[in-house]
Design a protein around this motif. Structure first.
Motif, PDB file in Angstrom:
ATOM      1  N   ASN A 114       0.808  -1.228   0.000  1.00  0.00           N
ATOM      2  CA  ASN A 114       0.000   0.000   0.000  1.00  0.00           C
ATOM      3  C   ASN A 114       0.837   1.272   0.000  1.00  0.00           C
ATOM      4  O   ASN A 114       0.320   2.352   0.295  1.00  0.00           O
ATOM      5  CB  ASN A 114      -0.925   0.001   1.232  1.00  0.00           C
ATOM      6  CG  ASN A 114      -1.974  -1.074   1.131  1.00  0.00           C
ATOM      7  OD1 ASN A 114      -2.482  -1.351   0.039  1.00  0.00           O
ATOM      8  ND2 ASN A 114      -2.293  -1.708   2.250  1.00  0.00           N
ATOM      9  N   THR A 162      -1.803   4.129   0.722  1.00  0.00           N
ATOM     10  CA  THR A 162      -3.220   3.764   0.734  1.00  0.00           C
ATOM     11  C   THR A 162      -3.563   3.368   2.168  1.00  0.00           C
ATOM     12  O   THR A 162      -3.047   2.378   2.688  1.00  0.00           O
ATOM     13  CB  THR A 162      -3.499   2.591  -0.223  1.00  0.00           C
ATOM     14  OG1 THR A 162      -3.094   2.992  -1.537  1.00  0.00           O
ATOM     15  CG2 THR A 162      -4.972   2.220  -0.249  1.00  0.00           C
ATOM     16  N   PHE A 164      -6.568   2.585   3.571  1.00  0.00           N
ATOM     17  CA  PHE A 164      -7.401   1.365   3.553  1.00  0.00           C
ATOM     18  C   PHE A 164      -8.189   1.357   2.247  1.00  0.00           C
ATOM     19  O   PHE A 164      -8.427   2.407   1.644  1.00  0.00           O
ATOM     20  CB  PHE A 164      -8.324   1.272   4.765  1.00  0.00           C
ATOM     21  CG  PHE A 164      -9.161   2.497   5.003  1.00  0.00           C
ATOM     22  CD1 PHE A 164     -10.353   2.709   4.323  1.00  0.00           C
ATOM     23  CD2 PHE A 164      -8.750   3.457   5.924  1.00  0.00           C
ATOM     24  CE1 PHE A 164     -11.114   3.839   4.543  1.00  0.00           C
ATOM     25  CE2 PHE A 164      -9.514   4.608   6.156  1.00  0.00           C
ATOM     26  CZ  PHE A 164     -10.690   4.790   5.459  1.00  0.00           C
ATOM     27  N   LYS A 165      -8.556   0.137   1.860  1.00  0.00           N
ATOM     28  CA  LYS A 165      -9.343  -0.020   0.627  1.00  0.00           C
ATOM     29  C   LYS A 165     -10.831   0.191   0.911  1.00  0.00           C
ATOM     30  O   LYS A 165     -11.548   0.740   0.084  1.00  0.00           O
ATOM     31  CB  LYS A 165      -9.134  -1.425   0.051  1.00  0.00           C
ATOM     32  CG  LYS A 165      -7.737  -1.659  -0.508  1.00  0.00           C
ATOM     33  CD  LYS A 165      -7.612  -1.065  -1.890  1.00  0.00           C
ATOM     34  CE  LYS A 165      -6.253  -1.400  -2.495  1.00  0.00           C
ATOM     35  NZ  LYS A 165      -5.981  -0.610  -3.689  1.00  0.00           N
ATOM     36  N   LYS A 166     -11.267  -0.322   2.073  1.00  0.00           N
ATOM     37  CA  LYS A 166     -12.682  -0.161   2.424  1.00  0.00           C
ATOM     38  C   LYS A 166     -12.839  -0.227   3.938  1.00  0.00           C
ATOM     39  O   LYS A 166     -12.324  -1.146   4.571  1.00  0.00           O
ATOM     40  CB  LYS A 166     -13.500  -1.267   1.757  1.00  0.00           C
ATOM     41  CG  LYS A 166     -15.000  -1.106   1.909  1.00  0.00           C
ATOM     42  CD  LYS A 166     -15.738  -1.985   0.917  1.00  0.00           C
ATOM     43  CE  LYS A 166     -17.236  -2.047   1.161  1.00  0.00           C
ATOM     44  NZ  LYS A 166     -17.894  -0.776   1.344  1.00  0.00           N
ATOM     45  N   ARG A 167     -13.444   0.762   4.472  1.00  0.00           N
ATOM     46  CA  ARG A 167     -13.737   0.764   5.907  1.00  0.00           C
ATOM     47  C   ARG A 167     -15.084   1.475   6.074  1.00  0.00           C
ATOM     48  O   ARG A 167     -15.185   2.676   5.803  1.00  0.00           O
ATOM     49  CB  ARG A 167     -12.645   1.488   6.693  1.00  0.00           C
ATOM     50  CG  ARG A 167     -12.831   1.389   8.195  1.00  0.00           C
ATOM     51  CD  ARG A 167     -11.606   1.868   8.933  1.00  0.00           C
ATOM     52  NE  ARG A 167     -10.437   1.016   8.710  1.00  0.00           N
ATOM     53  CZ  ARG A 167      -9.204   1.299   9.127  1.00  0.00           C
ATOM     54  NH1 ARG A 167      -8.979   2.417   9.783  1.00  0.00           N
ATOM     55  NH2 ARG A 167      -8.200   0.477   8.881  1.00  0.00           N
ATOM     56  N   GLY A 168     -16.085   0.713   6.489  1.00  0.00           N
ATOM     57  CA  GLY A 168     -17.430   1.284   6.549  1.00  0.00           C
ATOM     58  C   GLY A 168     -17.864   1.667   5.145  1.00  0.00           C
ATOM     59  O   GLY A 168     -17.728   0.884   4.211  1.00  0.00           O
ATOM     60  N   LYS A 171     -14.109   4.259   0.937  1.00  0.00           N
ATOM     61  CA  LYS A 171     -13.250   3.387   0.122  1.00  0.00           C
ATOM     62  C   LYS A 171     -12.023   4.164  -0.352  1.00  0.00           C
ATOM     63  O   LYS A 171     -12.049   5.391  -0.481  1.00  0.00           O
ATOM     64  CB  LYS A 171     -14.018   2.898  -1.116  1.00  0.00           C
ATOM     65  CG  LYS A 171     -15.191   1.994  -0.808  1.00  0.00           C
ATOM     66  CD  LYS A 171     -15.856   1.505  -2.080  1.00  0.00           C
ATOM     67  CE  LYS A 171     -16.630   2.601  -2.776  1.00  0.00           C
ATOM     68  NZ  LYS A 171     -17.413   2.179  -3.919  1.00  0.00           N
ATOM     69  N   ASP A 172     -10.986   3.425  -0.653  1.00  0.00           N
ATOM     70  CA  ASP A 172      -9.785   3.963  -1.314  1.00  0.00           C
ATOM     71  C   ASP A 172      -9.272   5.251  -0.665  1.00  0.00           C
ATOM     72  O   ASP A 172      -9.091   6.274  -1.343  1.00  0.00           O
ATOM     73  CB  ASP A 172     -10.053   4.222  -2.805  1.00  0.00           C
ATOM     74  CG  ASP A 172     -10.402   2.943  -3.530  1.00  0.00           C
ATOM     75  OD1 ASP A 172      -9.911   1.880  -3.124  1.00  0.00           O
ATOM     76  OD2 ASP A 172     -11.168   3.012  -4.512  1.00  0.00           O
TER      77      ASP A 172
END
Lengths: 208, 477
Positions: A114, A162, A164-168, A171-172
Motif C-alpha cells: 500500500n 493507501t 485502507f481499501k474499504k472501511r465502513g 473506500k480507497d
C-alpha cells in the motif's frame, strides 16, 4: 514513426517529424524599425519558408512488477529558409531560440503493498525568450527584451500511502506527501520569472 | 453578474436534485436488494474474461498517446490538466508560475496555442477572453473532475480536426455516460495543502437512476503564490445530466461555471526601474509591471455542452455542440482604477458518422461549425467538412486517408482602438471581412512487422504525410 513493445508491457514510440511551412507568421523583432513603425504595438511578420524538424521518444512500462517508469524526450529544431537580412531574417533567426531538448522521466515504486514512491525528473536545455510587456498596461508602450534562460534539472518526489481499501462506507483512502523541486533548483520557464522554489504538500483523497 | 446568479441558481437546483434523488431512492434500493436476497441462486456457466486485467495510465498507439486521468499518478496535486500534460516532453510549459497558471501556458511540438488544437470531446476550444492576440486556451476552465482521459495526437494528420492543428491535437475526453449498478452515487473527495498557502479541494459525484445519469463537481483552488502580487482564487463548478439510449448510445448535457481571480506578478528588482518599491520578502523578479499597479485578471466564464452518440445500422452517429461565454476584467488599480473588460462568445457544433461502408473500410464523414464573436460582433465563422477512411489494405497494412475542406471567414480588426488609426487606411471600417477556403489532404500509413520475424513482434512503422493550412495564424483573433 516506430512503435514497438520491447519487453512485457514496456512500449516504445519514436516519432520523427518534418514540417515545411510556407508563410509562417511570427512577431517581428521588437528592436527593428519595422516593428517600431507599427501602428499596432506588436507587429507580425511573414516568413516565406520555415523548416521544423523534431524527434519525440516515449518509453513506459514495468521493469519489475512493483516498479514502473516513463521516459519522454523531445527535440525541436526550427530554421528559417530565407535571406538573413531585414526584419524577416532577424525574426527567422529567433525561431531557433526555443529550447531544443527536453527530457521528462518518472519512476513509480511500490515499496510495500500500500505504499507507492513517486519520483519525477524534468530537464530542459537553455533557451532565449523574447519578453514583451505593456507597461503600464493599456498604455501601448511595449517593453521588449531577450531573456536568456539556463538549462534546468528539476526533481519532484512523493510518497503515497493507501490507508485502507474499504472501511465502513469509505473506500480507497489515500494519503500523499510530496516535495516539488526537491533540490531547490533556481530556474525560469519563459517569461523571466523565477519558478517556484522547493515546496511541500500533502493530499488526502477517498471515495464513498 | 445577473447571468452568473442565474447559473448559480441552476447549479443549486442541480445540487438539490443530485442529493435528493439518491436519498429517496436508497430506501427503494434496499427493498430491491432484500427481494434479490430471497431469490434462488443462479448457477453460471464458465466465463471467459477477455478484458485487460489492469488499466494502463498511459497507452501508446501509432496515432496517439492517451493518458487515463483516473489512473495517472503524479508527485503533487494536479491543479488542472496542464500538470499532467507537462510530464510529456512534447509539451513545453511556458507559464510564469506553476502555482498560478494562466492562458496559453503550454506549447505542443514547439507550436503555441494558436497552432495546435485543444478540444473537449472532439470540439475545439476557440477563445477564452482577453485581447485579440492571445488567450486562446485556459485549461483551468475544463472541470478536472469530469475528465476521463487526455488524448495527445501529435502532428497534423487527422482530418477530424481543424487545419490549425499544426502541432497536433489535445483532445480532452469527459467521462463516458455509463449505467450504475446501484442507485447510490459515487462520491470522490480530495483535499490538499501545499506551501504558499496553496489549497486544492475537489468534490465529484456521479450516479444514475435506470437510464438516467448525472454528475456534479466542485473545485476550489487558491494560493498566495510564490512571486510578488501573484495570489489566485479559482472556483469551478460543473454538472451534467444524461440519458443512456438503446444500443449503448447516450445524450449528455453538461454545464460549467467558474469564478477566477488571478493576480499578475509584478516587477521586484532591487536594481531595476522600480527599485524604490522592492520588497525583499519576495523573490527577485525582473519581469512584470510597476508593483504599485497590482494588476489582476478576474473572470466568470461559463459553458454548455451537448454530446450525443448513437450506434445505428447506418453507422455510429456522434453529435457535439457547445456555447461558451468568456469575459475577463483586467484591473490595475493605481489611483484612477483603470480597467479593461473583454467578452467573447463562441458556438460550435460537430456531427459525424462512422460506418464500415465496405469490407475493411471504416469511413468517418462529418461536418463542423464554429462561430466566434467579440461581444456580439462576428469575428470568425468557420465551416469544415471531412471524410476519413481507415482502410485495412492487408491485415498488417492500414491507411488512414482523409480530406478536409475548410471555409473560414475572419473579420480582421482594422482600427487601433487606442490611437484610432486604420491598419488599411483605404478602408475606413473597424473590421474587414475576408474569406479563405482550402482542401487539405491527410494520410497516415501503418505497417505491422509482426510476420517478418520473431524479433519484430509487436512492432510497427508508420508514416504520415499531410498538408497543413490555416489563415488563422496571421494576427490571430
Amino acid at each position: 514513426m516506430l512503435t514497438r513493445r520491447i519487453w512485457k508491457d514496456i512500449n516504445l514510440k519514436v516519432d520523427f517529424s518534418y514540417y515545411e511551412i510556407n508563410d509562417y507568421v511570427v512577431s517581428a523583432d521588437s528592436k527593428s524599425s519595422y516593428y517600431k513603425k507599427s501602428p499596432w504595438g506588436r507587429r507580425k511578420i511573414n516568413l516565406d519558408k520555415v523548416i521544423k524538424e523534431g524527434v519525440e521518444v516515449e518509453i513506459n512500462g514495468h521493469i519489475i512488477d512493483p516498479l514502473s517508469f516513463y521516459v519522454s524526450y523531445a527535440y525541436n529544431d526550427w530554421r528559417y529558409k530565407g535571406p538573413n537580412t531585414g526584419p524577416a531574417g532577424v525574426a527567422g533567426e529567433k525561431l531557433g531560440d526555443r529550447a531544443k531538448n527536453r527530457v521528462n522521466a518518472g519512476l513509480r515504486y511500490n515499496l510495500f503493498e500500500n505504499t507507492l514512491l513517486l519520483l519525477d525528473y524534468k530537464y530542459q536545455n537553455e533557451q532565449i525568450a523574447e519578453v514583451c510587456e505593456e507597461d503600464p498596461p493599456g498604455s501601448d508602450f511595449w517593453d521588449c527584451y531577450d531573456n536568456p534562460m539556463d538549462s534546468y534539472d528539476v526533481f519532484d518526489f512523493a510518497i503515497e500511502q493507501t490507508l485502507f481499501k474499504k472501511r465502513g462506507f469509505i473506500k480507497d483512502a489515500v494519503l500523499k506527501f510530496y516535495v516539488n523541486n526537491l533540490f531547490d533548483e533556481d530556474y525560469e520557464n519563459s517569461r523571466g520569472y523565477p519558478m517556484t522554489d522547493r515546496t511541500y504538500g500533502g493530499a488526502l483523497s477517498f471515495k464513498f | 453578474m445577473k447571468k452568473a446568479l442565474k447559473i448559480g441558481y441552476v447549479y443549486l437546483a442541480v445540487l438539490f436534485i443530485i442529493i435528493a434523488i439518491p436519498c429517496s431512492i436508497l430506501a427503494q434500493e434496499k427493498k430491491e436488494a432484500d427481494k434479490q436476497e430471497k431469490k434462488e441462486p443462479v448457477k453460471l456457466e464458465q466465463i471467459t474474461v477477455t478484458a485487460p486485467g489492469e488499466k494502463e495510465a498511459i497507452t501508446i498507439t501509432p496515432q496517439s498517446t492517451t493518458i487515463d486521468v483516473e489512473e495517472y499518478k503524479t508527485p503533487g496535486t494536479p491543479q488542472n490538466i496542464v500538470d499532467i500534460l507537462r510530464d510529456q516532453a512534447i509539451i513545453d510549459f511556458r507559464g510564469s508560475s506553476d502555482l498560478v497558471q494562466t492562458n496559453d501556458n503550454i506549447y505542443m511540438r514547439g507550436f503555441d496555442t494558436r497552432s495546435f488544437v485543444t478540444a473537449v470531446d472532439g470540439l475545439a476550444v476557440e477563445k477564452v477572453g482577453g485581447y485579440k492576440g492571445g488567450h486562446f486556451v485556459d485549461y483551468s476552465t475544463i472541470p478536472f473532475g469530469q475528465i476521463e482521459s487526455i488524448e495527445i495526437i501529435p502532428g497534423p494528420h487527422s482530418a477530424l480536426y481543424s487545419g490549425r492543428s499544426l502541432g497536433g491535437v489535445l483532445n480532452v475526453k469527459t467521462k463516458t455516460p455509463k449505467r450504475y449498478e446501484t442507485l447510490k452515487p459515487d462520491f470522490k473527495v480530495m483535499t490538499s495543502y501545499r506551501s504558499y498557502n496553496t489549497q486544492t479541494h475537489r468534490l465529484n459525484l456521479d450516479g444514475g437512476v435506470g437510464s438516467f445519469i448525472y454528475g456534479f463537481s466542485y473545485e476550489k483552488y487558491r494560493t498566495d503564490g510564490y512571486l510578488r502580487n501573484n495570489n489566485a482564487d479559482i472556483d469551478t463548478i460543473s454538472g451534467r445530466f444524461g440519458y443512456i439510449l438503446p444500443s449503448d448510445g447516450y445524450i449528455s448535457l453538461s454545464a460549467s461555471y467558474q469564478e477566477a481571480s488571478r493576480e499578475m506578478p509584478v516587477n521586484n528588482d532591487p536594481e531595476g526601474k522600480y527599485k524604490d518599491y522592492y520588497d525583499s520578502s519576495y523573490p527577485k523578479t525582473e519581469s512584470g509591471s510597476n508593483p504599485l499597479d497590482e494588476p489582476r485578471r478576474d473572470k466568470e466564464p461559463y459553458s454548455f455542452r451537448l454530446n450525443v452518440k448513437q450506434p445505428t445500422p447506418i453507422g455510429k452517429w456522434t453529435l457535439g455542440a457547445y456555447y461558451s461565454h468568456d469575459d475577463q476584467v483586467y484591473r490595475y488599480e493605481r489611483g484612477d482604477q483603470r480597467r479593461y473588460k473583454t467578452e467573447w462568445n463562441s458556438y460550435g457544433a460537430n456531427i459525424q458518422n462512422e460506418i464500415e461502408l465496405f469490407e475493411n473500410h471504416l469511413v468517418t464523414v462529418g461536418f463542423d461549425y464554429v462561430q466566434l464573436r467579440y461581444k456580439w460582433q462576428k469575428m470568425d465563422v468557420s465551416y469544415g467538412g471531412f471524410i476519413q477512411d481507415r482502410w485495412s489494405i492487408i491485415p498488417r497494412l492500414s491507411l488512414i486517408a482523409g480530406l478536409r475542406y475548410e471555409d473560414i471567414n475572419i473579420w480582421w480588426n482594422n482600427k487601433n482602438f487606442r490611437t484610432g488609426e486604420y491598419c488599411n487606411p483605404s478602408i475606413q471600417k473597424e473590421y474587414i471581412k475576408k474569406g479563405y477556403h482550402q482542401l487539405v489532404p491527410k494520410s497516415f500509413l501503418t505497417y505491422e512487422l509482426d510476420d517478418l520475424s520473431d524479433a519484430l513482434r509487436d512492432t510497427s512503422i508508420s508514416a504520415g504525410v499531410s498538408r497543413i493550412w490555416t489563415p488563422k495564424s496571421y494576427c490571430q483573433i
